[in-house]
Design a protein around this motif. Structure first.
Motif: not given
Length: 111
Positions: A33-40, A71-79
């Motif tokens: 999902k992080i990559q998907e958001e980076a694509g956006e 992207v930042i929020v998605t990374g924080m959720v992943a962590l």
């Protein structure tokens, strides 16, 4: 930042409650999902610069900022989904970045 990490924990918890996949797959999909958001982000930059001939200026720089936040929020959720002590992990990482930056600055000043 405490409120931020509490919000992130709620978001991560909601995602955990929603999924029936094994933990390893849930984490893997969150990382993707992080990559998907980076694509956006990339799509928004292209749109802000008007570089898609079909779409023209389809985004603004405010849109780019919003996508970066995603992207930042998605990374924080992943962590958080990977480690229940995400806020501590992140804080230690930031402390390491600060120390490295200070060392580099001192090294550059000494030259």
């Amino acid at each position: 930042m405490t409120d931020t990490w509490q919000t992130i924990a709620r978001l991560a918890g909601r995602l955990e409650d929603h999924s029936t996949l094994p933990r390893e797959q849930r984490i893997l999909l969150q990382l993707l999902k992080i990559q998907e958001e980076a694509g956006e982000v990339a799509e928004a930059v292209i749109g802000a610069m008007g570089q898609n001939p079909r779409k023209g200026h389809s985004h603004t720089w405010k849109d780019v900022e919003a996508e970066i936040c995603d992207v930042i929020v998605t990374g924080m959720v992943a962590l958080t989904r990977m480690n229940s002590e995400a806020a501590t992990v992140f804080q230690r990482h930031m402390e390491g970045l600060v120390a490295r930056d200070q060392n580099e600055a001192e090294g550059a000043a000494a030259q």
